[in-house]
Design a protein around this motif. Structure first.
Motif, PDB file in Angstrom:
ATOM      1  N   ASP A  76       0.937  -1.313  -0.103  1.00  0.00           N
ATOM      2  CA  ASP A  76      -0.141  -0.032  -0.172  1.00  0.00           C
ATOM      3  C   ASP A  76       0.844   1.137   0.058  1.00  0.00           C
ATOM      4  OD1 ASP A  76       1.230   0.041   2.580  1.00  0.00           O
ATOM      5  OD2 ASP A  76      -1.064   0.072   3.467  1.00  0.00           O
ATOM      6  N   GLY A  77       2.222   1.094  -0.046  1.00  0.00           N
ATOM      7  CA  GLY A  77       3.052   2.277  -0.280  1.00  0.00           C
ATOM      8  C   GLY A  77       3.603   2.648   1.021  1.00  0.00           C
ATOM      9  N   THR A  78       3.221   2.327   2.206  1.00  0.00           N
ATOM     10  CA  THR A  78       3.589   2.595   3.476  1.00  0.00           C
ATOM     11  C   THR A  78       5.126   2.136   3.734  1.00  0.00           C
ATOM     12  OG1 THR A  78       2.774   0.789   4.615  1.00  0.00           O
ATOM     13  CG2 THR A  78       1.330   2.836   4.443  1.00  0.00           C
ATOM     14  N   PRO A  79       5.991   2.912   4.235  1.00  0.00           N
ATOM     15  CA  PRO A  79       7.318   2.567   4.465  1.00  0.00           C
ATOM     16  C   PRO A  79       7.398   1.657   5.839  1.00  0.00           C
ATOM     17  CG  PRO A  79       7.145   4.742   5.245  1.00  0.00           C
ATOM     18  CD  PRO A  79       5.667   4.397   4.812  1.00  0.00           C
ATOM     19  N   TYR A  80       8.487   0.775   5.970  1.00  0.00           N
ATOM     20  CA  TYR A  80       8.815   0.006   7.052  1.00  0.00           C
ATOM     21  C   TYR A  80      10.199  -0.013   7.204  1.00  0.00           C
ATOM     22  CZ  TYR A  80       9.061  -3.768  10.269  1.00  0.00           C
ATOM     23  OH  TYR A  80       9.434  -4.571  11.311  1.00  0.00           O
ATOM     24  N   ILE A  81      10.728   0.378   8.210  1.00  0.00           N
ATOM     25  CA  ILE A  81      12.289   0.191   8.489  1.00  0.00           C
ATOM     26  C   ILE A  81      12.433  -0.770   9.530  1.00  0.00           C
ATOM     27  CG2 ILE A  81      14.325   1.569   9.372  1.00  0.00           C
ATOM     28  CD1 ILE A  81      13.212   3.966   8.048  1.00  0.00           C
ATOM     29  N   PRO A  82      12.864  -2.125   9.397  1.00  0.00           N
ATOM     30  CA  PRO A  82      13.446  -2.948  10.408  1.00  0.00           C
ATOM     31  C   PRO A  82      14.707  -2.516  11.103  1.00  0.00           C
ATOM     32  CG  PRO A  82      13.808  -3.664   8.386  1.00  0.00           C
ATOM     33  CD  PRO A  82      13.322  -2.453   7.958  1.00  0.00           C
ATOM     34  N   LEU A  83      14.708  -3.041  12.489  1.00  0.00           N
ATOM     35  CA  LEU A  83      16.071  -2.540  13.022  1.00  0.00           C
ATOM     36  C   LEU A  83      16.212  -3.847  13.625  1.00  0.00           C
ATOM     37  CD1 LEU A  83      15.245   0.655  15.040  1.00  0.00           C
ATOM     38  CD2 LEU A  83      16.259   0.583  12.803  1.00  0.00           C
ATOM     39  N   ASN A  84      17.751  -4.040  13.808  1.00  0.00           N
ATOM     40  CA  ASN A  84      18.309  -5.174  14.750  1.00  0.00           C
ATOM     41  C   ASN A  84      18.453  -4.549  16.057  1.00  0.00           C
ATOM     42  OD1 ASN A  84      18.759  -6.850  12.464  1.00  0.00           O
ATOM     43  ND2 ASN A  84      20.643  -5.960  12.015  1.00  0.00           N
ATOM     44  N   PHE A  85      18.543  -5.569  16.935  1.00  0.00           N
ATOM     45  CA  PHE A  85      18.724  -5.057  18.439  1.00  0.00           C
ATOM     46  C   PHE A  85      19.821  -3.888  18.425  1.00  0.00           C
ATOM     47  CE2 PHE A  85      20.683  -5.312  22.906  1.00  0.00           C
ATOM     48  CZ  PHE A  85      19.391  -4.977  23.324  1.00  0.00           C
ATOM     49  N   ARG A  86      19.438  -2.804  19.299  1.00  0.00           N
ATOM     50  CA  ARG A  86      20.098  -1.433  19.503  1.00  0.00           C
ATOM     51  C   ARG A  86      20.575  -0.780  18.295  1.00  0.00           C
ATOM     52  NH1 ARG A  86      23.342  -1.963  24.588  1.00  0.00           N
ATOM     53  NH2 ARG A  86      24.731  -0.267  23.479  1.00  0.00           N
ATOM     54  N   GLY A  87      19.734  -1.069  17.367  1.00  0.00           N
ATOM     55  CA  GLY A  87      19.814  -0.326  15.796  1.00  0.00           C
ATOM     56  C   GLY A  87      21.256  -0.462  15.363  1.00  0.00           C
ATOM     57  N   GLU A  88      21.646  -1.446  15.478  1.00  0.00           N
ATOM     58  CA  GLU A  88      23.019  -1.870  14.885  1.00  0.00           C
ATOM     59  C   GLU A  88      23.147  -2.711  13.626  1.00  0.00           C
ATOM     60  OE1 GLU A  88      25.761  -1.401  19.256  1.00  0.00           O
ATOM     61  OE2 GLU A  88      25.604  -3.206  17.891  1.00  0.00           O
ATOM     62  N   TRP A  89      24.041  -2.447  12.903  1.00  0.00           N
ATOM     63  CA  TRP A  89      23.860  -3.476  11.366  1.00  0.00           C
ATOM     64  C   TRP A  89      25.477  -4.092  11.139  1.00  0.00           C
ATOM     65  CZ3 TRP A  89      21.632   1.277  11.951  1.00  0.00           C
ATOM     66  CH2 TRP A  89      20.201   1.324  11.804  1.00  0.00           C
ATOM     67  N   LYS A  90      25.475  -5.152  10.721  1.00  0.00           N
ATOM     68  CA  LYS A  90      26.636  -5.975  10.520  1.00  0.00           C
ATOM     69  C   LYS A  90      27.333  -5.692   9.158  1.00  0.00           C
ATOM     70  CE  LYS A  90      26.530  -7.691  14.489  1.00  0.00           C
ATOM     71  NZ  LYS A  90      27.626  -7.086  15.774  1.00  0.00           N
ATOM     72  N   GLY A  91      26.558  -5.183   8.243  1.00  0.00           N
ATOM     73  CA  GLY A  91      27.282  -4.819   6.812  1.00  0.00           C
ATOM     74  C   GLY A  91      26.954  -6.288   5.977  1.00  0.00           C
ATOM     75  N   PRO A  92      28.133  -6.540   5.291  1.00  0.00           N
ATOM     76  CA  PRO A  92      27.880  -8.070   4.466  1.00  0.00           C
ATOM     77  C   PRO A  92      27.966  -9.094   5.294  1.00  0.00           C
ATOM     78  CG  PRO A  92      30.251  -6.870   4.102  1.00  0.00           C
ATOM     79  CD  PRO A  92      29.299  -6.057   5.062  1.00  0.00           C
ATOM     80  N   VAL A  93      27.143  -9.944   5.285  1.00  0.00           N
ATOM     81  CA  VAL A  93      26.999 -11.212   5.871  1.00  0.00           C
ATOM     82  C   VAL A  93      26.523 -12.462   5.046  1.00  0.00           C
ATOM     83  CG1 VAL A  93      26.643 -10.068   8.248  1.00  0.00           C
ATOM     84  CG2 VAL A  93      24.777 -10.815   6.681  1.00  0.00           C
ATOM     85  N   LEU A  94      26.949 -13.651   5.428  1.00  0.00           N
ATOM     86  CA  LEU A  94      26.391 -14.730   4.719  1.00  0.00           C
ATOM     87  C   LEU A  94      25.077 -15.278   5.147  1.00  0.00           C
ATOM     88  CD1 LEU A  94      29.661 -16.989   4.336  1.00  0.00           C
ATOM     89  CD2 LEU A  94      29.086 -15.187   3.130  1.00  0.00           C
ATOM     90  N   LEU A  95      24.290 -15.899   4.235  1.00  0.00           N
ATOM     91  CA  LEU A  95      23.040 -16.089   4.700  1.00  0.00           C
ATOM     92  C   LEU A  95      22.830 -17.210   5.978  1.00  0.00           C
ATOM     93  CD1 LEU A  95      19.979 -17.098   2.323  1.00  0.00           C
ATOM     94  CD2 LEU A  95      20.634 -18.842   4.151  1.00  0.00           C
ATOM     95  N   TYR A  96      23.738 -18.048   6.204  1.00  0.00           N
ATOM     96  CA  TYR A  96      23.656 -19.140   7.346  1.00  0.00           C
ATOM     97  C   TYR A  96      23.713 -17.878   8.798  1.00  0.00           C
ATOM     98  CZ  TYR A  96      28.684 -18.896   8.628  1.00  0.00           C
ATOM     99  OH  TYR A  96      29.930 -18.617   9.313  1.00  0.00           O
TER     100      TYR A  96
END
Length: 851
Positions: free
Chosen positions: A487-507
């Motif tokens: 429906d066009g509404t945005p959604y921004i997911p966060l990891n815990f504490r709003g941190e990201w890991k960059g490139p990761v493998l699927l497993y």
């Protein structure tokens, strides 16, 4: 002259009455069953409870909701119980022939003068009336039939046999029949151990169970109990001293707080949640003339009481821990609110004249007073209303109890557990909540509709593997991302504490439960593929139910759906069962009182599964194996690492002292606002799903109670016990269609000499394994290497609104990845203050505060 005439008239009148009675008696007897042959007397065939047995034949409980009955012989009963019955009901029992002219005359006179002068029925007449007539019918014909059967019983049975039938058949109170069942209901022990005062209490139930029930009317019961004891003294069955001592002891230890509920809820039950589930299943299976409350069936179930006891113990400990830590966390939040936010609200309310939100001292005191009344005073008032017989006051206390129940559902942590045997679907243990009673019968493990959080992710990861667009070694970017719903509404997911890991493998994205990476997978395969796979694994076939269960929005990928623990257990058991269908089953068969099988539930299920042929495969064995290897990583290096005791909980020792390991796999899950904590996992033998949360949403368990830290350790402890003594076993690997490849742990490509940051061996569908050498660590890609290294070691955490406005988001070259990316996957700057419905998930439990 007048006297002979009067005498003649009287004699004629008597003769007419006698003839009339004779004719009426003959007509009545003509309709009596088996009257043509008086020796063909009806045998006593009492209603018997249905026995529920576990997998080893051990009794779990008995069902007899309307007639809780346990047979006991007269020789096993204490003499003072028999004396109490005789003194109260029929002192001349051993002397008459089934009826008493004196008693009948007394009853007739009482009816004429409308005064209670005692019953006219002997013990034999009472039991004859209960067995062979409808005692609710008040008529002369019924009394004649009752008298007839009483005479026949005296001819057929001895006095002791009649008394034994009477003590086993008579209605004694709420759902109980016979002195044995009634003694266990009222006093918590067998009639073999009954005291003098208790015997008097039982005896008065024979005449009026409703009026003389000591749980409902203790004062009335006390008066009638005195009468029986005095009668026993009068007949020399006991002494005044013995009667007084026993009477005082009974009432000094009487529990005035206990309520009178049906005997069904006071039965001995080693697994009440499972028993209630079985009872509901029997309601669906048995129809027509089959009555499991009276017909004495034997139900053979799948439960193992040894595992059930372990499950209940561990869940009880978990609930104590959860409620204790929740109370501490909630208390600190309330203190902060009182010290910080309430003064601000007060200031604003006074400044803008908003009286409705003014948190005055009076309002606070009123709230505290209401809380104290509900929790502390109300139970005392309720007990007093019972003791002194004030029904209006009980209405008020019940209303207060209802309010307390609502508050409890919102503020008390509940939990559920269900364990399945992978190959058979046998339900081995069930915990449906904190405590099973009349007010708490929701079997959360089966009936609950709960958000599973990240434990839902493997269901659509399975679909992603089958698309061949993703493999366990696919490189995915875990970076800030804006997803747009349909429906066009945005959604921004966060990891815990709003941190990201960059490139990761699927497993690793699955093992560490990364939200952004998971939603990128969902975005790539599409909602249709994800929903179809999840529904098939969960056993949701109805299209309308699928539509209700799975909203086509991105939060679905983080487990914002409503499903039950048994559905989640089934889905993961399919992974463990080589992709074959697993149908949870509780009842294996039902036998009648003669041992004949009347319902062969498991046989019918296996026949249906055999007829399915290849359709029994919900997913391919290859897909199931790859998903199992991915979920093993969660136990080895992911969010279940701590819950499994870093692998130690699945290490056993055989009879020779040699150590061996049983493989284990699983996934944790924590929903938004930390309101639900899950762990679902399996070994080659069993699958267990565990949930903690609130019956009514709105509260948070707190940062310290997650799927990894609360449900995970309990899952590990229970699964260790569940697999204890079983031989070493790994998950079955398909003979074809799977290839193992060692890849660079950072790029997912074939390792080179330059790959000095480790390798990992992963399983792939044949044809999807990587074929190119790693370029991440090659000398020709130094600059790219530095860029990727910076992304790997730096977590992007934005906490300042000014910085968000001034610092542009990094523009990553997503086109360098070999993963197809939709045009909708664009990085947009975060707008401070805009509500995007943030999704929160758990963090790796081996260092929950720092990761």
């Amino acid at each position: 002259m007048k006297k002979p005439i009067a005498a003649g008239v009287f004699a004629a009148f008597v003769i007419l009455i006698v003839v009339g009675i004779g004719v009426f008696l003959g007509l009545s007897l003509a309709q009596t069953v088996n009257i043509k042959n008086q020796e063909n007397f009806q045998e006593f065939a009492p209603a018997l409870p249905t026995k529920i047995l576990d997998i080893n034949g051990i009794l779990i409980t008995e069902f007899s909701a309307d007639e809780k009955r346990e047979l006991i012989s007269l020789s096993e009963l204490p003499r003072h119980l028999i004396h109490a019955v005789l003194a109260r009901e029929d002192p001349d029992f051993y002397n008459h022939k089934g009826f008493s002219i004196r008693a009948i005359a007394r009853a007739v006179v009482g009816q004429i003068i409308r005064k209670p002068m005692g019953g006219g029925s002997t013990i034999t007449q009472q039991i004859a009336g209960s067995l062979y007539t409808d005692r609710s019918e008040y008529s002369l014909s019924r009394k004649i039939r009752e008298l007839w059967w009483a005479i026949q019983m005296e001819r057929r049975y001895t006095k002791n046999e009649i008394l034994e039938i009477y003590l086993n058949y008579s209605y004694m109170g709420p759902g109980t029949y016979g002195v044995e069942a009634a003694s266990k209901y009222f006093f918590g022990h067998s009639a073999r151990e009954i005291t003098l005062a208790e015997a008097a209490i039982l005896v008065i139930q024979l005449s009026s169970p409703a009026r003389y029930n000591p749980l409902d009317n203790p004062n009335t019961a006390m008066e009638r109990q005195r009468v029986v004891l005095n009668r026993m003294i009068e007949f020399g069955y006991t002494t005044a001293e013995e009667a007084e001592a026993s009477f005082n002891e009974y009432w000094e230890n009487y529990d005035y707080t206990r309520e009178s509920t049906a005997a069904y809820y006071h039965r001995d039950d080693a697994a009440p949640w499972f028993s209630e589930y079985v009872r509901r299943q029997l309601d669906d299976m048995m129809y027509g003339t089959m009555d499991y409350y009276r017909d004495g069936y034997t139900v053979l179930t799948t439960l193992d009481l040894k595992y059930q006891a372990t499950a209940e113990k561990l869940m009880a400990e978990g609930l104590v821990k959860a409620n204790r830590e929740y109370a501490v966390s909630r208390g600190s939040r309330l203190v902060r609110a009182e010290q910080t936010y309430i003064p601000i609200v007060d200031l604003l309310s006074l400044y803008f004249n908003l009286n409705s939100i003014h948190a005055t001292a009076d309002a606070q005191n009123e709230q505290k007073a209401l809380s104290r009344y509900t929790k502390t005073i109300n139970p005392v008032v309720d007990m007093s209303a019972l003791i002194f017989g004030i029904p209006d006051l009980r209405v008020i206390t019940n209303a207060s109890f209802a309010e307390l129940k609502t508050t409890t559902e919102q503020n008390v942590v509940e939990g559920a557990l269900i364990a399945l045997e992978n190959e058979t679907g046998y339900i081995k243990a069930v915990v449906g909540g904190s405590e099973f009673d009349q007010s708490n019968q929701l079997i959360r493990a089966i009936q609950g509709r709960i958000m599973p959080g990240s434990s839902f992710k493997p269901l659509y990861y399975s679909a992603a593997i089958d698309t061949r667009l993703f493999t366990p070694a696919s490189l995915i970017y875990d970076i800030p991302m804006v997803f747009h719903n349909e429906d066009g509404t945005p959604y921004i997911p966060l990891n815990f504490r709003g941190e990201w890991k960059g490139p990761v493998l699927l497993y690793d994205a699955l093992a560490q439960s990364m939200n952004v990476a998971s939603l990128k997978i969902l975005d790539t395969i599409g909602f249709d593929a994800a929903i179809d796979r999840a529904a098939n694994l969960l056993g949701i076939e109805d299209p309308q139910e699928r539509e209700r269960t799975f909203p086509r929005v991105y939060p679905m990928g983080l487990g914002i759906v409503s499903i039950s623990p048994i559905q989640m257990a089934r889905a993961f058991a399919i992974f463990a069962n080589q992709g074959r269908e697993v149908i949870p089953i509780a009842i294996r068969a039902v036998e009648d009182r003669n041992g004949r099988i009347v319902l062969d539930t498991e046989r019918e299920l296996r026949q249906r599964q055999r007829r399915m042929g290849g359709d029994i495969q919900v997913i391919s064995p290859q897909n199931a194996y790859i998903m199992t290897t991915l979920l093993k990583k969660t136990v080895e290096v992911g969010t279940l690492r701590s819950g499994s005791g870093f692998g130690s909980k699945f290490v056993y020792q055989d009879e020779n002292g040699s150590r061996y390991r049983i493989a284990a796999a699983g996934k944790t899950g924590t929903t938004q606002n930390w309101s639900d904590a899950w762990t679902v996992g399996f070994t080659p033998y069993y699958t267990t799903a565990i949930w903690f949360g609130f019956d009514k949403p709105g509260n948070s368990l707190g940062l310290s109670l997650t799927g990894a830290t609360l449900a995970g350790p309990i899952w590990g402890d229970f699964m260790r016990e569940l697999n204890m003594g079983l031989p070493a076993k790994d998950f079955i690997r398909p003979s074809t269609g799977i290839v193992d490849v060692t890849v660079c742990a950072k790029s997912g490509l074939l390792p080179t000499e330059a790959c000095n940051e480790g390798t990992v061996t992963l399983s792939f569908l044949t044809g999807t394994q990587p074929r190119e050498a790693c370029t991440l660590h090659s000398a020709t890609r130094i600059r790219s290497n530095l860029t990727m290294e910076t992304m790997r070691t730096s977590s992007l955490t934005i906490r300042d609104d000014t910085l968000i406005k001034e610092l542009p988001m990094p523009q990553l070259r997503i086109d360098l990845s070999d993963i197809p990316v939709r045009q909708t996957e664009t990085v947009e700057p975060l707008v401070p203050g805009e509500d995007f419905g943030l999704g929160i998930d758990e963090f790796p439990d081996y260092n929950p505060l720092l990761d």
